[in-house]
Design an enzyme around this catalytic site. Structure first.
Site, PDB file in Angstrom:
ATOM      1  N   ASN A   9       0.869  -1.183   0.000  1.00 20.74           N
ATOM      2  CA  ASN A   9       0.000   0.000   0.000  1.00 20.74           C
ATOM      3  C   ASN A   9       0.903   1.229   0.000  1.00 20.74           C
ATOM      4  O   ASN A   9       1.469   1.582   1.021  1.00 20.74           O
ATOM      5  CB  ASN A   9      -0.889  -0.049   1.251  1.00 20.74           C
ATOM      6  CG  ASN A   9      -1.730   1.197   1.414  1.00 20.74           C
ATOM      7  OD1 ASN A   9      -1.839   2.015   0.500  1.00 20.74           O
ATOM      8  ND2 ASN A   9      -2.335   1.341   2.583  1.00 20.74           N
ATOM      9  N   LYS A  11       0.091   4.257  -0.312  1.00 23.07           N
ATOM     10  CA  LYS A  11      -0.562   5.432   0.278  1.00 23.07           C
ATOM     11  C   LYS A  11      -0.329   6.664  -0.618  1.00 23.07           C
ATOM     12  O   LYS A  11      -0.200   6.511  -1.834  1.00 23.07           O
ATOM     13  CB  LYS A  11      -0.071   5.639   1.710  1.00 23.07           C
ATOM     14  CG  LYS A  11      -0.207   4.359   2.543  1.00 23.07           C
ATOM     15  CD  LYS A  11       0.022   4.539   4.012  1.00 23.07           C
ATOM     16  CE  LYS A  11      -0.139   3.204   4.706  1.00 23.07           C
ATOM     17  NZ  LYS A  11      -0.045   3.285   6.157  1.00 23.07           N
ATOM     18  N   HIS A  94      -9.412   1.021   4.827  1.00 21.98           N
ATOM     19  CA  HIS A  94      -8.146   1.274   5.524  1.00 21.98           C
ATOM     20  C   HIS A  94      -8.384   2.250   6.676  1.00 21.98           C
ATOM     21  O   HIS A  94      -9.197   3.179   6.556  1.00 21.98           O
ATOM     22  CB  HIS A  94      -7.112   1.839   4.548  1.00 21.98           C
ATOM     23  CG  HIS A  94      -5.743   1.849   5.140  1.00 21.98           C
ATOM     24  ND1 HIS A  94      -5.329   2.830   6.012  1.00 21.98           N
ATOM     25  CD2 HIS A  94      -4.714   0.974   5.039  1.00 21.98           C
ATOM     26  CE1 HIS A  94      -4.092   2.551   6.413  1.00 21.98           C
ATOM     27  NE2 HIS A  94      -3.703   1.430   5.829  1.00 21.98           N
ATOM     28  N   GLU A  96      -6.830   4.697   7.705  1.00 23.01           N
ATOM     29  CA  GLU A  96      -6.648   6.123   7.368  1.00 23.01           C
ATOM     30  C   GLU A  96      -7.886   6.677   6.661  1.00 23.01           C
ATOM     31  O   GLU A  96      -8.229   7.852   6.827  1.00 23.01           O
ATOM     32  CB  GLU A  96      -5.368   6.298   6.524  1.00 23.01           C
ATOM     33  CG  GLU A  96      -4.127   6.075   7.388  1.00 23.01           C
ATOM     34  CD  GLU A  96      -2.934   5.485   6.664  1.00 23.01           C
ATOM     35  OE1 GLU A  96      -2.887   5.527   5.425  1.00 23.01           O
ATOM     36  OE2 GLU A  96      -2.039   4.962   7.363  1.00 23.01           O
ATOM     37  N   GLU A 166      -5.466  -4.903  10.547  1.00 24.64           N
ATOM     38  CA  GLU A 166      -4.419  -3.905  10.755  1.00 24.64           C
ATOM     39  C   GLU A 166      -4.687  -3.160  12.056  1.00 24.64           C
ATOM     40  O   GLU A 166      -5.462  -2.187  12.062  1.00 24.64           O
ATOM     41  CB  GLU A 166      -4.398  -2.913   9.590  1.00 24.64           C
ATOM     42  CG  GLU A 166      -4.070  -3.551   8.267  1.00 24.64           C
ATOM     43  CD  GLU A 166      -3.489  -2.532   7.293  1.00 24.64           C
ATOM     44  OE1 GLU A 166      -2.364  -2.756   6.832  1.00 24.64           O
ATOM     45  OE2 GLU A 166      -4.152  -1.521   7.022  1.00 24.64           O
ATOM     46  N   GLY A 172       2.505   2.211  10.740  1.00 23.23           N
ATOM     47  CA  GLY A 172       3.459   3.305  10.577  1.00 23.23           C
ATOM     48  C   GLY A 172       4.155   3.718  11.868  1.00 23.23           C
ATOM     49  O   GLY A 172       4.817   4.745  11.914  1.00 23.23           O
ATOM     50  N   SER A 212       3.472  -2.208  10.309  1.00 20.17           N
ATOM     51  CA  SER A 212       4.921  -2.272  10.537  1.00 20.17           C
ATOM     52  C   SER A 212       5.531  -3.633  10.210  1.00 20.17           C
ATOM     53  O   SER A 212       6.458  -4.082  10.884  1.00 20.17           O
ATOM     54  CB  SER A 212       5.259  -1.847  11.973  1.00 20.17           C
ATOM     55  OG  SER A 212       4.864  -0.503  12.182  1.00 20.17           O
TER      56      SER A 212
HETATM   57  P1  PGA Z   1       2.921   0.210   7.616  1.00 22.14           P
HETATM   58  O1  PGA Z   1       1.459   0.424   6.991  1.00 22.14           O
HETATM   59  O2  PGA Z   1       3.468  -1.075   7.057  1.00 22.14           O
HETATM   60  O3  PGA Z   1       3.699   1.412   7.177  1.00 22.14           O
HETATM   61  O4  PGA Z   1       2.742   0.129   9.103  1.00 22.14           O
HETATM   62  C1  PGA Z   1       0.572  -0.645   6.817  1.00 22.14           C
HETATM   63  C2  PGA Z   1      -0.723  -0.152   6.211  1.00 22.14           C
HETATM   64  O5  PGA Z   1      -1.197   0.913   6.599  1.00 22.14           O
HETATM   65  O6  PGA Z   1      -1.318  -0.806   5.314  1.00 22.14           O
END
Ligand code: PGA
Length: 249
Positions: A9, A11, A94, A96, A166, A172, A212
């Protein structure tokens, strides 16, 4: 048999030049695992990415879509538009999108319906925030997110649904759920599906872990029986790191 899947992803990262450079790097990688590989660039870069990768095993997928077919929804992109540039799979829900764009379970249910009606596959994301984990409410939260957005579907729909757990506190942040925490939740998710749709369907659905995931921890997380792959944010922006994760099965 359910599939192993690693999805990147991106983003809101990578302009066109950066996208082209990362695509070139990705094409140089060698895959030694049998995992399905997907990447999700920004809308503006979906078509060039699709063109660049169409002769490879890497599927280009979208990060979001609107539920309407077309119309007065300024700034939005529909499933038909995605399909017209070669996209067959979309990430929905997601954290976000839920947090910054107010996507509710009700909106997500409509988006899931719209994507499935187009014959698309959905990578459906959900997960608890830190307060829920601290108060040991994570299972209730996850169960409700799944029920509210997916349990109106008939069993056949699950052939086109990939789940992605997630935990928001791990996205992140550099803080990963422990492999045991991931396994416990994935087993709970499968049990929740089995209660509604039966064990056969629950066994067939791929459940990805996201938050992560890095080359250093992927192998241990993927070794858990109910973890079928990963949704990778930060580490998917580097081709070597991403393929180290792809090859961690
Ligand atoms: P990350 O993000 O691997 O940077 O923690 C995962 C995601 O949001 O899909």
């Amino acid at each position: 048999m359910r599939k192993n899947i690693v999805a990147g992803n991106w983003k809101m990262n990578n302009d066109l030049a950066q996208t082209e450079s990362l695509l070139t790097d990705l094409k140089k990688q060698t895959q030694t695992s049998i995992a399905e590989v997907m990447i999700a660039p920004a809308f503006t870069n979906l078509y060039p990415a699709f063109q660049a990768l169409k002769s490879t095993n890497i599927e280009v997928i979208a990060q979001n879509m609107h539920f309407a077919e077309n119309g007065a929804y300024t700034g939005e992109v529909s499933g038909s538009m995605l399909k017209s540039v070669g996209i067959e799979t979309v990430i929905l829900g997601h954290s976000e999108r839920r947090e910054y764009f107010n996507e509710t379970d009700e909106i997500l249910a409509k988006k899931v319906d719209a994507a499935l009606a187009k014959g698309m596959r959905v990578v459906f994301c959900f997960g608890e925030v830190l307060e829920d984990r601290k108060s040991n409410n994570q299972e209730k939260i996850v169960e409700n997110q799944i029920k509210n957005a997916l349990f109106h579907l008939g069993p056949a729909a699950f052939q086109n649904i990939i789940l992605a757990y997630e935990p928001v506190w791990a996205i992140g942040t550099g803080e990963t759920a422990s492999p045991e925490q991931a396994q416990d939740m994935h087993a709970f998710i499968r049990k929740t599906l089995a209660t509604k749709y039966g064990a056969d369907i629950a066994e067939e659905v791929s459940i990805l872990y996201g938050g992560s995931v890095k080359p250093a921890n992927a192998e241990e997380i993927f070794s858990k029986p109910d973890v079928d792959g990963g949704l990778i944010g930060g580490a998917s922006l580097n081709a070597d790191d991403f393929f180290a994760i792809v090859n961690a099965f």
